[in-house]
Design a protein around this motif. Structure first.
Motif, PDB file in Angstrom:
ATOM      1  N   GLY A 149       0.794  -1.221   0.000  1.00 57.44           N
ATOM      2  CA  GLY A 149       0.000   0.000   0.000  1.00 57.44           C
ATOM      3  C   GLY A 149       0.827   1.272   0.000  1.00 57.44           C
ATOM      4  N   SER A 150       2.134   1.155   0.295  1.00 63.25           N
ATOM      5  CA  SER A 150       2.988   2.336   0.209  1.00 63.25           C
ATOM      6  C   SER A 150       3.140   2.798  -1.235  1.00 63.25           C
ATOM      7  CB  SER A 150       4.368   2.044   0.809  1.00 63.25           C
ATOM      8  OG  SER A 150       5.030   1.000   0.101  1.00 63.25           O
ATOM      9  N   GLY A 151       2.907   1.886  -2.198  1.00 62.32           N
ATOM     10  CA  GLY A 151       3.017   2.243  -3.608  1.00 62.32           C
ATOM     11  C   GLY A 151       1.963   3.247  -4.045  1.00 62.32           C
ATOM     12  N   PRO A 152       0.663   2.890  -3.974  1.00 67.98           N
ATOM     13  CA  PRO A 152      -0.358   3.874  -4.327  1.00 67.98           C
ATOM     14  C   PRO A 152      -0.343   5.097  -3.427  1.00 67.98           C
ATOM     15  CG  PRO A 152      -1.345   1.859  -3.421  1.00 67.98           C
ATOM     16  CD  PRO A 152       0.087   1.567  -3.685  1.00 67.98           C
ATOM     17  N   THR A 153       0.032   4.914  -2.160  1.00 69.61           N
ATOM     18  CA  THR A 153       0.077   6.044  -1.233  1.00 69.61           C
ATOM     19  C   THR A 153       1.079   7.101  -1.701  1.00 69.61           C
ATOM     20  OG1 THR A 153      -0.661   4.803   0.704  1.00 69.61           O
ATOM     21  CG2 THR A 153       0.731   6.726   1.109  1.00 69.61           C
ATOM     22  N   LEU A 154       2.305   6.692  -2.027  1.00 67.71           N
ATOM     23  CA  LEU A 154       3.318   7.662  -2.443  1.00 67.71           C
ATOM     24  C   LEU A 154       3.068   8.195  -3.840  1.00 67.71           C
ATOM     25  CD1 LEU A 154       6.603   6.209  -0.908  1.00 67.71           C
ATOM     26  CD2 LEU A 154       5.382   8.289  -0.269  1.00 67.71           C
ATOM     27  N   ASP A 155       2.449   7.391  -4.697  1.00 68.26           N
ATOM     28  CA  ASP A 155       2.113   7.890  -6.022  1.00 68.26           C
ATOM     29  C   ASP A 155       1.136   9.063  -5.910  1.00 68.26           C
ATOM     30  OD1 ASP A 155       2.148   7.376  -9.074  1.00 68.26           O
ATOM     31  OD2 ASP A 155       0.008   7.482  -8.586  1.00 68.26           O
ATOM     32  N   LEU A 156       0.113   8.911  -5.085  1.00 65.42           N
ATOM     33  CA  LEU A 156      -0.860   9.994  -4.910  1.00 65.42           C
ATOM     34  C   LEU A 156      -0.251  11.157  -4.130  1.00 65.42           C
ATOM     35  CD1 LEU A 156      -3.740  11.059  -5.273  1.00 65.42           C
ATOM     36  CD2 LEU A 156      -4.377   9.851  -3.160  1.00 65.42           C
ATOM     37  N   ALA A 157       0.511  10.848  -3.082  1.00 66.25           N
ATOM     38  CA  ALA A 157       1.105  11.903  -2.255  1.00 66.25           C
ATOM     39  C   ALA A 157       2.038  12.789  -3.058  1.00 66.25           C
ATOM     40  CB  ALA A 157       1.857  11.285  -1.075  1.00 66.25           C
ATOM     41  N   SER A 158       2.725  12.225  -4.036  1.00 65.13           N
ATOM     42  CA  SER A 158       3.668  13.003  -4.848  1.00 65.13           C
ATOM     43  C   SER A 158       2.957  14.010  -5.737  1.00 65.13           C
ATOM     44  CB  SER A 158       4.525  12.066  -5.701  1.00 65.13           C
ATOM     45  OG  SER A 158       3.750  11.413  -6.702  1.00 65.13           O
ATOM     46  N   ARG A 159       1.626  13.866  -5.853  1.00 65.58           N
ATOM     47  CA  ARG A 159       0.850  14.763  -6.727  1.00 65.58           C
ATOM     48  C   ARG A 159      -0.115  15.661  -5.954  1.00 65.58           C
ATOM     49  NH1 ARG A 159      -2.442  11.608  -9.500  1.00 65.58           N
ATOM     50  NH2 ARG A 159      -1.875   9.602  -8.619  1.00 65.58           N
ATOM     51  N   LEU A 160      -0.017  15.651  -4.613  1.00 66.99           N
ATOM     52  CA  LEU A 160      -0.898  16.483  -3.791  1.00 66.99           C
ATOM     53  C   LEU A 160      -0.051  17.440  -2.948  1.00 66.99           C
ATOM     54  CD1 LEU A 160      -3.516  13.836  -2.551  1.00 66.99           C
ATOM     55  CD2 LEU A 160      -3.734  15.439  -4.465  1.00 66.99           C
ATOM     56  N   PRO A 161       0.172  18.649  -3.398  1.00 70.54           N
ATOM     57  CA  PRO A 161       1.093  19.560  -2.706  1.00 70.54           C
ATOM     58  C   PRO A 161       0.584  20.071  -1.363  1.00 70.54           C
ATOM     59  CG  PRO A 161       0.013  20.688  -4.534  1.00 70.54           C
ATOM     60  CD  PRO A 161      -0.343  19.239  -4.670  1.00 70.54           C
ATOM     61  N   ARG A 162      -0.735  20.012  -1.124  1.00 66.00           N
ATOM     62  CA  ARG A 162      -1.272  20.536   0.133  1.00 66.00           C
ATOM     63  C   ARG A 162      -1.683  19.428   1.113  1.00 66.00           C
ATOM     64  NH1 ARG A 162      -3.928  23.259  -3.746  1.00 66.00           N
ATOM     65  NH2 ARG A 162      -5.925  22.291  -3.198  1.00 66.00           N
ATOM     66  N   LEU A 163      -1.264  18.222   0.845  1.00 71.00           N
ATOM     67  CA  LEU A 163      -1.585  17.088   1.708  1.00 71.00           C
ATOM     68  C   LEU A 163      -1.063  17.337   3.125  1.00 71.00           C
ATOM     69  CD1 LEU A 163      -2.789  14.167   1.412  1.00 71.00           C
ATOM     70  CD2 LEU A 163      -0.429  13.391   1.108  1.00 71.00           C
ATOM     71  N   ARG A 164      -1.833  16.898   4.140  1.00 74.61           N
ATOM     72  CA  ARG A 164      -1.429  17.147   5.527  1.00 74.61           C
ATOM     73  C   ARG A 164      -0.249  16.288   5.947  1.00 74.61           C
ATOM     74  NH1 ARG A 164      -3.755  19.233  10.305  1.00 74.61           N
ATOM     75  NH2 ARG A 164      -4.929  20.590   8.907  1.00 74.61           N
ATOM     76  N   ALA A 165      -0.291  14.975   5.674  1.00 81.58           N
ATOM     77  CA  ALA A 165       0.792  14.104   6.146  1.00 81.58           C
ATOM     78  C   ALA A 165       0.692  12.738   5.480  1.00 81.58           C
ATOM     79  CB  ALA A 165       0.738  13.954   7.670  1.00 81.58           C
ATOM     80  N   VAL A 166       1.773  11.951   5.634  1.00 82.72           N
ATOM     81  CA  VAL A 166       1.841  10.590   5.109  1.00 82.72           C
ATOM     82  C   VAL A 166       2.388   9.677   6.196  1.00 82.72           C
ATOM     83  CG1 VAL A 166       3.047   9.057   3.484  1.00 82.72           C
ATOM     84  CG2 VAL A 166       2.087  11.226   2.675  1.00 82.72           C
ATOM     85  N   VAL A 167       1.817   8.467   6.311  1.00 83.47           N
ATOM     86  CA  VAL A 167       2.354   7.419   7.181  1.00 83.47           C
ATOM     87  C   VAL A 167       2.742   6.241   6.299  1.00 83.47           C
ATOM     88  CG1 VAL A 167       1.920   5.836   9.100  1.00 83.47           C
ATOM     89  CG2 VAL A 167       0.886   8.121   9.110  1.00 83.47           C
ATOM     90  N   LEU A 168       3.989   5.781   6.422  1.00 85.68           N
ATOM     91  CA  LEU A 168       4.474   4.621   5.689  1.00 85.68           C
ATOM     92  C   LEU A 168       4.766   3.502   6.679  1.00 85.68           C
ATOM     93  CD1 LEU A 168       6.915   6.358   3.175  1.00 85.68           C
ATOM     94  CD2 LEU A 168       4.528   5.671   2.789  1.00 85.68           C
ATOM     95  N   HIS A 169       4.025   2.419   6.561  1.00 88.94           N
ATOM     96  CA  HIS A 169       4.067   1.299   7.501  1.00 88.94           C
ATOM     97  C   HIS A 169       4.719   0.108   6.786  1.00 88.94           C
ATOM     98  CE1 HIS A 169       1.465  -1.399  10.370  1.00 88.94           C
ATOM     99  NE2 HIS A 169       2.447  -2.112   9.855  1.00 88.94           N
ATOM    100  N   SER A 170       5.923  -0.276   7.210  1.00 87.70           N
ATOM    101  CA  SER A 170       6.678  -1.351   6.547  1.00 87.70           C
ATOM    102  C   SER A 170       6.738  -1.136   5.041  1.00 87.70           C
ATOM    103  CB  SER A 170       6.044  -2.719   6.857  1.00 87.70           C
ATOM    104  OG  SER A 170       5.921  -2.928   8.229  1.00 87.70           O
ATOM    105  N   PRO A 171       7.182   0.041   4.595  1.00 91.92           N
ATOM    106  CA  PRO A 171       7.128   0.371   3.165  1.00 91.92           C
ATOM    107  C   PRO A 171       8.248  -0.282   2.373  1.00 91.92           C
ATOM    108  CG  PRO A 171       8.182   2.153   4.346  1.00 91.92           C
ATOM    109  CD  PRO A 171       7.758   1.146   5.396  1.00 91.92           C
ATOM    110  N   ILE A 172       8.093  -0.263   1.038  1.00 89.90           N
ATOM    111  CA  ILE A 172       9.097  -0.819   0.142  1.00 89.90           C
ATOM    112  C   ILE A 172       9.742   0.301  -0.659  1.00 89.90           C
ATOM    113  CG2 ILE A 172       7.827  -2.992  -0.019  1.00 89.90           C
ATOM    114  CD1 ILE A 172       6.918  -2.140  -2.833  1.00 89.90           C
ATOM    115  N   LEU A 173      11.029   0.134  -0.984  1.00 95.17           N
ATOM    116  CA  LEU A 173      11.698   1.079  -1.878  1.00 95.17           C
ATOM    117  C   LEU A 173      11.180   0.910  -3.300  1.00 95.17           C
ATOM    118  CD1 LEU A 173      15.359   0.771  -0.577  1.00 95.17           C
ATOM    119  CD2 LEU A 173      13.986   2.864  -0.564  1.00 95.17           C
ATOM    120  N   SER A 174      10.987  -0.336  -3.701  1.00 91.28           N
ATOM    121  CA  SER A 174      10.366  -0.707  -4.973  1.00 91.28           C
ATOM    122  C   SER A 174      10.164  -2.205  -4.927  1.00 91.28           C
ATOM    123  CB  SER A 174      11.229  -0.310  -6.171  1.00 91.28           C
ATOM    124  OG  SER A 174      12.358  -1.159  -6.281  1.00 91.28           O
ATOM    125  N   GLY A 175       9.353  -2.721  -5.853  1.00 94.93           N
ATOM    126  CA  GLY A 175       9.106  -4.156  -5.850  1.00 94.93           C
ATOM    127  C   GLY A 175      10.364  -4.968  -6.088  1.00 94.93           C
TER     128      GLY A 175
END
Length: 391
Positions: A149-175
Protein backbone atom coordinates in the motif's frame (compact mmCIF):
# COMPACT_ATOMS: atom_id res chain seq x y z
CA UNK A 1 5.72 -2.15 -22.61
CA UNK A 2 2.99 -1.08 -20.20
CA UNK A 3 1.26 -4.46 -20.57
CA UNK A 4 4.52 -6.24 -19.76
CA UNK A 5 4.98 -4.11 -16.65
CA UNK A 6 1.43 -4.84 -15.46
CA UNK A 7 1.96 -8.56 -16.04
CA UNK A 8 5.13 -8.54 -13.96
CA UNK A 9 3.41 -6.56 -11.23
CA UNK A 10 0.67 -9.16 -11.00
CA UNK A 11 3.27 -11.92 -10.59
CA UNK A 12 5.41 -10.13 -8.03
CA UNK A 13 3.05 -8.29 -5.75
CA UNK A 14 -0.60 -9.24 -5.44
CA UNK A 15 -2.18 -11.95 -3.29
CA UNK A 16 -5.87 -11.18 -2.63
CA UNK A 17 -7.50 -13.48 -0.05
CA UNK A 18 -9.31 -16.31 -1.77
CA UNK A 19 -12.14 -16.57 -1.02
CA UNK A 20 -12.81 -12.99 0.16
CA UNK A 21 -13.39 -12.64 3.88
CA UNK A 22 -16.64 -10.72 3.46
CA UNK A 23 -19.61 -10.00 1.24
CA UNK A 24 -21.59 -6.82 0.64
CA UNK A 25 -25.27 -6.96 1.53
CA UNK A 26 -28.19 -4.56 1.68
CA UNK A 27 -28.46 -2.51 4.85
CA UNK A 28 -31.49 -1.38 6.82
CA UNK A 29 -32.48 1.02 4.07
CA UNK A 30 -32.47 0.45 0.32
CA UNK A 31 -29.80 3.10 -0.18
CA UNK A 32 -27.35 1.64 2.32
CA UNK A 33 -25.02 -1.36 2.21
CA UNK A 34 -23.17 -3.28 4.87
CA UNK A 35 -20.22 -5.65 5.09
CA UNK A 36 -21.10 -9.13 6.28
CA UNK A 37 -19.24 -11.21 8.87
CA UNK A 38 -18.13 -8.17 10.87
CA UNK A 39 -19.69 -6.38 13.83
CA UNK A 40 -21.86 -3.52 12.64
CA UNK A 41 -20.70 -0.08 13.76
CA UNK A 42 -22.33 3.31 13.88
CA UNK A 43 -21.25 6.05 11.47
CA UNK A 44 -19.92 3.60 8.87
CA UNK A 45 -20.74 3.90 5.17
CA UNK A 46 -20.08 1.05 2.75
CA UNK A 47 -19.51 2.31 -0.78
CA UNK A 48 -18.90 1.06 -4.31
CA UNK A 49 -16.71 3.44 -6.28
CA UNK A 50 -16.06 3.50 -10.01
CA UNK A 51 -12.43 3.95 -11.06
CA UNK A 52 -11.13 5.57 -14.25
CA UNK A 53 -9.87 2.15 -15.40
CA UNK A 54 -13.37 0.67 -15.45
CA UNK A 55 -13.35 -1.34 -12.21
CA UNK A 56 -15.61 -0.91 -9.20
CA UNK A 57 -13.98 -0.99 -5.79
CA UNK A 58 -15.51 -1.43 -2.35
CA UNK A 59 -14.66 1.14 0.33
CA UNK A 60 -15.70 1.89 3.89
CA UNK A 61 -15.88 5.37 5.39
CA UNK A 62 -15.81 5.46 9.20
CA UNK A 63 -16.73 8.81 10.66
CA UNK A 64 -15.59 10.10 14.04
CA UNK A 65 -17.68 13.13 15.09
CA UNK A 66 -14.70 14.52 17.05
CA UNK A 67 -12.28 14.33 14.11
CA UNK A 68 -10.74 17.16 12.13
CA UNK A 69 -8.45 14.91 10.04
CA UNK A 70 -9.20 12.01 7.71
CA UNK A 71 -6.96 8.99 7.10
CA UNK A 72 -7.02 7.25 3.71
CA UNK A 73 -5.62 3.77 4.41
CA UNK A 74 -4.09 1.52 1.71
CA UNK A 75 -3.68 -1.96 3.19
CA UNK A 76 -1.02 -4.59 2.56
CA UNK A 77 -1.01 -7.94 0.78
CA UNK A 78 -3.20 -10.94 1.55
CA UNK A 79 -5.75 -8.72 3.29
CA UNK A 80 -9.12 -7.27 2.42
CA UNK A 81 -11.68 -5.00 4.07
CA UNK A 82 -13.26 -7.80 6.06
CA UNK A 83 -9.95 -8.53 7.78
CA UNK A 84 -9.01 -4.87 8.21
CA UNK A 85 -12.42 -3.74 9.46
CA UNK A 86 -11.77 -4.07 13.21
CA UNK A 87 -8.36 -2.42 12.97
CA UNK A 88 -9.88 0.48 11.03
CA UNK A 89 -12.52 0.86 13.71
CA UNK A 90 -9.91 0.89 16.48
CA UNK A 91 -7.77 3.46 14.67
CA UNK A 92 -10.76 5.70 14.11
CA UNK A 93 -11.50 5.71 17.83
CA UNK A 94 -8.00 5.97 19.30
CA UNK A 95 -6.55 8.39 16.75
CA UNK A 96 -9.73 10.50 16.67
CA UNK A 97 -9.84 10.56 12.90
CA UNK A 98 -12.27 9.80 10.13
CA UNK A 99 -10.96 6.81 8.20
CA UNK A 100 -11.53 5.51 4.70
CA UNK A 101 -10.24 2.10 3.71
CA UNK A 102 -10.71 0.45 0.35
CA UNK A 103 -10.02 -2.79 -1.48
CA UNK A 104 -7.83 -2.77 -4.56
CA UNK A 105 -9.25 -4.03 -7.84
CA UNK A 106 -9.49 -7.81 -7.58
CA UNK A 107 -9.45 -7.77 -3.76
CA UNK A 108 -12.47 -8.60 -1.63
CA UNK A 109 -15.61 -7.69 -3.55
CA UNK A 110 -13.88 -5.18 -5.84
CA UNK A 111 -14.09 -6.06 -9.52
CA UNK A 112 -11.22 -6.41 -11.99
CA UNK A 113 -7.72 -7.76 -11.50
CA UNK A 114 -4.86 -6.46 -9.36
CA UNK A 115 -2.21 -4.43 -11.15
CA UNK A 116 0.08 -1.56 -10.30
CA UNK A 117 -1.83 0.88 -12.49
CA UNK A 118 -5.17 -0.30 -11.14
CA UNK A 119 -4.06 0.43 -7.57
CA UNK A 120 -3.21 3.98 -8.62
CA UNK A 121 -6.70 4.37 -10.08
CA UNK A 122 -8.20 2.75 -6.96
CA UNK A 123 -6.68 5.22 -4.51
CA UNK A 124 -7.62 8.11 -6.79
CA UNK A 125 -11.26 6.95 -6.73
CA UNK A 126 -11.21 6.73 -2.93
CA UNK A 127 -9.62 10.17 -2.62
CA UNK A 128 -12.11 11.66 -5.10
CA UNK A 129 -14.95 10.24 -2.99
CA UNK A 130 -13.55 11.93 0.13
CA UNK A 131 -13.42 15.26 -1.70
CA UNK A 132 -16.71 15.12 -3.57
CA UNK A 133 -18.98 13.07 -1.31
CA UNK A 134 -17.73 14.01 2.15
CA UNK A 135 -16.26 17.45 1.45
CA UNK A 136 -12.83 16.60 2.88
CA UNK A 137 -10.15 19.15 2.01
CA UNK A 138 -6.79 18.03 0.66
CA UNK A 139 -5.01 19.72 3.58
CA UNK A 140 -7.02 17.61 6.05
CA UNK A 141 -6.06 14.24 4.54
CA UNK A 142 -3.41 11.85 5.88
CA UNK A 143 -2.41 9.05 3.50
CA UNK A 144 -1.47 5.77 5.21
CA UNK A 145 0.27 3.05 3.19
CA UNK A 146 1.13 -0.39 4.54
CA UNK A 147 3.64 -2.61 2.70
CA UNK A 148 2.42 -2.81 -0.92
CA UNK A 149 0.00 0.00 0.00
CA UNK A 150 2.99 2.34 0.21
CA UNK A 151 3.02 2.24 -3.61
CA UNK A 152 -0.36 3.87 -4.33
CA UNK A 153 0.08 6.04 -1.23
CA UNK A 154 3.32 7.66 -2.44
CA UNK A 155 2.11 7.89 -6.02
CA UNK A 156 -0.86 9.99 -4.91
CA UNK A 157 1.10 11.90 -2.26
CA UNK A 158 3.67 13.00 -4.85
CA UNK A 159 0.85 14.76 -6.73
CA UNK A 160 -0.90 16.48 -3.79
CA UNK A 161 1.09 19.56 -2.71
CA UNK A 162 -1.27 20.54 0.13
CA UNK A 163 -1.58 17.09 1.71
CA UNK A 164 -1.43 17.15 5.53
CA UNK A 165 0.79 14.10 6.15
CA UNK A 166 1.84 10.59 5.11
CA UNK A 167 2.35 7.42 7.18
CA UNK A 168 4.47 4.62 5.69
CA UNK A 169 4.07 1.30 7.50
CA UNK A 170 6.68 -1.35 6.55
CA UNK A 171 7.13 0.37 3.17
CA UNK A 172 9.10 -0.82 0.14
CA UNK A 173 11.70 1.08 -1.88
CA UNK A 174 10.37 -0.71 -4.97
CA UNK A 175 9.11 -4.16 -5.85
CA UNK A 176 12.38 -5.30 -7.38
CA UNK A 177 14.47 -3.97 -4.51
CA UNK A 178 12.63 -6.23 -2.08
CA UNK A 179 14.08 -9.27 -3.84
CA UNK A 180 17.38 -8.01 -5.23
CA UNK A 181 19.86 -5.38 -3.95
CA UNK A 182 19.79 -3.36 -7.17
CA UNK A 183 21.29 0.14 -7.13
CA UNK A 184 19.29 1.66 -9.97
CA UNK A 185 15.68 1.81 -11.11
CA UNK A 186 14.71 -0.37 -14.07
CA UNK A 187 11.78 0.31 -16.38
CA UNK A 188 10.09 -2.97 -15.47
CA UNK A 189 10.23 -2.34 -11.71
CA UNK A 190 6.98 -1.61 -9.89
CA UNK A 191 6.08 0.88 -7.16
CA UNK A 192 9.18 3.03 -7.57
CA UNK A 193 8.76 4.64 -4.14
CA UNK A 194 12.45 5.53 -3.98
CA UNK A 195 11.95 7.95 -6.88
CA UNK A 196 8.65 9.40 -5.64
CA UNK A 197 9.36 10.05 -1.96
CA UNK A 198 11.48 13.19 -2.66
CA UNK A 199 8.43 14.72 -4.38
CA UNK A 200 6.27 14.53 -1.25
CA UNK A 201 5.93 17.97 0.35
CA UNK A 202 4.26 17.08 3.66
CA UNK A 203 5.59 15.49 6.89
CA UNK A 204 6.21 11.76 6.63
CA UNK A 205 6.19 9.21 9.47
CA UNK A 206 7.92 5.89 8.78
CA UNK A 207 7.19 2.81 10.92
CA UNK A 208 9.18 -0.38 10.38
CA UNK A 209 10.11 -3.48 12.36
CA UNK A 210 13.80 -4.20 12.87
CA UNK A 211 13.24 -7.95 12.40
CA UNK A 212 11.13 -7.66 9.23
CA UNK A 213 11.98 -10.74 7.14
CA UNK A 214 9.76 -9.77 4.19
CA UNK A 215 10.76 -6.14 3.62
CA UNK A 216 14.05 -5.37 5.31
CA UNK A 217 14.07 -2.41 7.69
CA UNK A 218 16.64 -0.73 5.43
CA UNK A 219 13.78 0.08 3.03
CA UNK A 220 12.02 2.19 5.64
CA UNK A 221 15.25 3.85 6.73
CA UNK A 222 16.26 4.85 3.22
CA UNK A 223 12.82 6.23 2.44
CA UNK A 224 12.97 8.27 5.67
CA UNK A 225 16.37 9.66 4.70
CA UNK A 226 14.92 10.80 1.36
CA UNK A 227 11.94 12.63 2.89
CA UNK A 228 11.76 16.42 2.60
CA UNK A 229 9.72 16.79 5.80
CA UNK A 230 10.94 14.15 8.25
CA UNK A 231 8.99 13.20 11.35
CA UNK A 232 10.64 11.13 14.08
CA UNK A 233 10.46 7.54 12.77
CA UNK A 234 9.50 4.47 14.77
CA UNK A 235 11.82 1.48 14.45
CA UNK A 236 10.10 -1.27 16.44
CA UNK A 237 12.71 -3.60 17.96
CA UNK A 238 11.88 -7.20 17.12
CA UNK A 239 8.91 -6.22 14.98
CA UNK A 240 8.25 -8.29 11.88
CA UNK A 241 6.31 -7.45 8.72
CA UNK A 242 2.78 -8.18 9.90
CA UNK A 243 2.77 -7.73 13.68
CA UNK A 244 3.64 -4.09 14.36
CA UNK A 245 0.12 -3.36 15.62
CA UNK A 246 0.83 -5.77 18.49
CA UNK A 247 3.41 -3.43 20.02
CA UNK A 248 2.12 -0.72 22.40
CA UNK A 249 4.57 1.84 20.99
CA UNK A 250 2.85 1.53 17.59
CA UNK A 251 -0.40 3.17 18.66
CA UNK A 252 1.34 5.54 21.08
CA UNK A 253 3.63 6.91 18.38
CA UNK A 254 0.77 7.19 15.89
CA UNK A 255 -1.31 9.13 18.41
CA UNK A 256 1.58 11.50 19.06
CA UNK A 257 2.06 12.02 15.33
CA UNK A 258 -1.62 12.70 14.66
CA UNK A 259 -1.76 15.11 17.59
CA UNK A 260 1.31 16.99 16.36
CA UNK A 261 0.01 17.20 12.79
CA UNK A 262 -3.38 18.36 14.02
CA UNK A 263 -1.99 21.08 16.30
CA UNK A 264 0.56 22.31 13.78
CA UNK A 265 -1.94 22.52 10.96
CA UNK A 266 -2.47 26.24 11.38
CA UNK A 267 1.28 26.80 10.84
CA UNK A 268 1.19 25.45 7.32
CA UNK A 269 2.24 27.97 4.72
CA UNK A 270 1.49 26.94 1.16
CA UNK A 271 2.61 23.34 0.63
CA UNK A 272 4.85 22.99 3.67
CA UNK A 273 5.16 23.71 7.38
CA UNK A 274 6.40 27.04 8.60
CA UNK A 275 10.05 27.78 7.86
CA UNK A 276 11.21 27.58 11.47
CA UNK A 277 9.97 23.99 11.67
CA UNK A 278 11.53 22.87 8.41
CA UNK A 279 15.04 24.32 8.80
CA UNK A 280 16.26 21.08 10.33
CA UNK A 281 14.54 18.32 8.35
CA UNK A 282 15.88 15.51 10.53
CA UNK A 283 14.10 16.70 13.65
CA UNK A 284 10.58 15.76 14.61
CA UNK A 285 7.74 17.90 13.28
CA UNK A 286 6.28 17.64 16.76
CA UNK A 287 7.91 20.74 18.24
CA UNK A 288 6.92 19.73 21.75
CA UNK A 289 9.36 16.87 21.86
CA UNK A 290 13.11 16.72 22.25
CA UNK A 291 14.78 15.82 18.90
CA UNK A 292 16.27 12.39 18.39
CA UNK A 293 19.74 12.17 20.00
CA UNK A 294 21.72 11.76 16.79
CA UNK A 295 25.14 13.36 16.51
CA UNK A 296 24.12 15.66 13.66
CA UNK A 297 21.21 17.16 15.58
CA UNK A 298 22.26 17.60 19.19
CA UNK A 299 24.20 20.81 18.56
CA UNK A 300 21.55 22.31 16.28
CA UNK A 301 18.40 21.26 18.11
CA UNK A 302 15.99 23.99 19.22
CA UNK A 303 14.76 24.25 22.81
CA UNK A 304 11.51 22.37 23.43
CA UNK A 305 8.42 24.57 23.69
CA UNK A 306 6.88 22.38 26.34
CA UNK A 307 9.54 21.28 28.84
CA UNK A 308 7.20 18.77 30.42
CA UNK A 309 7.16 16.72 27.24
CA UNK A 310 10.95 16.19 27.22
CA UNK A 311 10.74 13.23 29.58
CA UNK A 312 8.01 11.42 27.70
CA UNK A 313 9.45 8.26 26.00
CA UNK A 314 8.72 7.94 22.31
CA UNK A 315 11.05 5.40 20.72
CA UNK A 316 13.65 2.98 22.02
CA UNK A 317 16.41 5.33 20.90
CA UNK A 318 15.42 7.88 23.54
CA UNK A 319 15.26 5.51 26.49
CA UNK A 320 18.99 5.22 27.11
CA UNK A 321 19.72 8.96 27.62
CA UNK A 322 16.74 9.20 29.91
CA UNK A 323 17.84 6.20 31.91
CA UNK A 324 21.27 7.75 32.35
CA UNK A 325 19.76 10.98 33.65
CA UNK A 326 17.52 9.12 36.07
CA UNK A 327 20.47 7.21 37.50
CA UNK A 328 22.39 10.42 38.16
CA UNK A 329 19.40 11.99 39.86
CA UNK A 330 18.96 8.97 42.11
CA UNK A 331 22.66 8.47 42.91
CA UNK A 332 22.21 9.81 46.43
CA UNK A 333 19.25 7.57 47.16
CA UNK A 334 19.43 4.20 48.87
CA UNK A 335 20.37 1.16 46.81
CA UNK A 336 16.82 -0.13 47.04
CA UNK A 337 15.35 3.09 45.65
CA UNK A 338 17.99 3.26 42.95
CA UNK A 339 17.19 -0.28 41.85
CA UNK A 340 13.46 0.47 41.71
CA UNK A 341 14.14 3.58 39.61
CA UNK A 342 16.31 1.65 37.20
CA UNK A 343 13.68 -1.05 36.73
CA UNK A 344 11.01 1.55 36.11
CA UNK A 345 13.03 3.28 33.41
CA UNK A 346 14.22 0.08 31.77
CA UNK A 347 10.79 -1.49 31.51
CA UNK A 348 9.93 -0.16 28.03
CA UNK A 349 13.27 -1.40 26.69
CA UNK A 350 12.67 -4.86 28.11
CA UNK A 351 9.22 -4.92 26.56
CA UNK A 352 10.68 -4.21 23.13
CA UNK A 353 13.12 -7.09 23.47
CA UNK A 354 10.42 -9.53 24.45
CA UNK A 355 10.26 -12.69 22.39
CA UNK A 356 6.51 -12.90 22.94
CA UNK A 357 4.89 -9.80 21.37
CA UNK A 358 1.32 -11.19 21.62
CA UNK A 359 1.64 -11.52 25.40
CA UNK A 360 2.93 -7.94 25.59
CA UNK A 361 0.06 -6.76 23.45
CA UNK A 362 -2.49 -7.95 26.00
CA UNK A 363 -1.34 -5.10 28.21
CA UNK A 364 -2.03 -2.51 25.54
CA UNK A 365 -4.93 -0.22 26.30
CA UNK A 366 -5.90 -0.37 22.66
CA UNK A 367 -6.46 -4.14 22.48
CA UNK A 368 -4.69 -4.50 19.18
CA UNK A 369 -3.07 -7.78 20.22
CA UNK A 370 -6.27 -9.74 20.78
CA UNK A 371 -7.82 -8.35 17.62
CA UNK A 372 -4.81 -8.81 15.33
CA UNK A 373 -4.15 -12.40 16.45
CA UNK A 374 -7.52 -13.41 15.01
CA UNK A 375 -6.53 -12.67 11.39
CA UNK A 376 -3.54 -13.22 9.13
CA UNK A 377 -2.85 -10.05 7.18
CA UNK A 378 0.10 -10.99 5.02
CA UNK A 379 1.47 -13.82 2.96
CA UNK A 380 5.09 -14.21 4.05
CA UNK A 381 6.02 -14.93 0.41
CA UNK A 382 4.14 -11.89 -0.86
CA UNK A 383 7.07 -10.47 -2.81
CA UNK A 384 8.41 -13.65 -4.33
CA UNK A 385 7.82 -14.14 -8.06
CA UNK A 386 5.60 -17.04 -9.07
CA UNK A 387 8.62 -19.05 -10.13
CA UNK A 388 10.01 -18.80 -6.58
CA UNK A 389 7.02 -20.37 -4.87
CA UNK A 390 4.62 -17.50 -4.21
CA UNK A 391 1.51 -16.40 -6.09
Amino acid sequence: MGAVTSSMAAKFAFFPPNPPSYAVAAGESASRMRITDVAERENVDVLKLATKRGTQIVAVYMKNPAASLTVLYSHGNAADLGQMYELFSELRIHLRVNLMGYDYSGYGQSTGKPSEQNTYADIEAAYRCLRETYGVREEDVILYGQSVGSGPTLDLASRLPRLRAVVLHSPILSGLRVMYPVKRTYWFDIYKNIDKIPLVECPVLVIHGTADDVVDCSHGKELWELCKEKYEPLWIKGGNHCDLELYPEYIKHLKKFISAIDKLGHLRNGSGLSSDLSENPRSSTDCRDKPRPSTDQRERSRPSIDQRERSRPSTDQREKPRASTDRREKSRASSESREKGRKSVDHPEKANNSTDPPEKARNSIDRFGDMMRSVGLCNIDCFKPTGAGGV
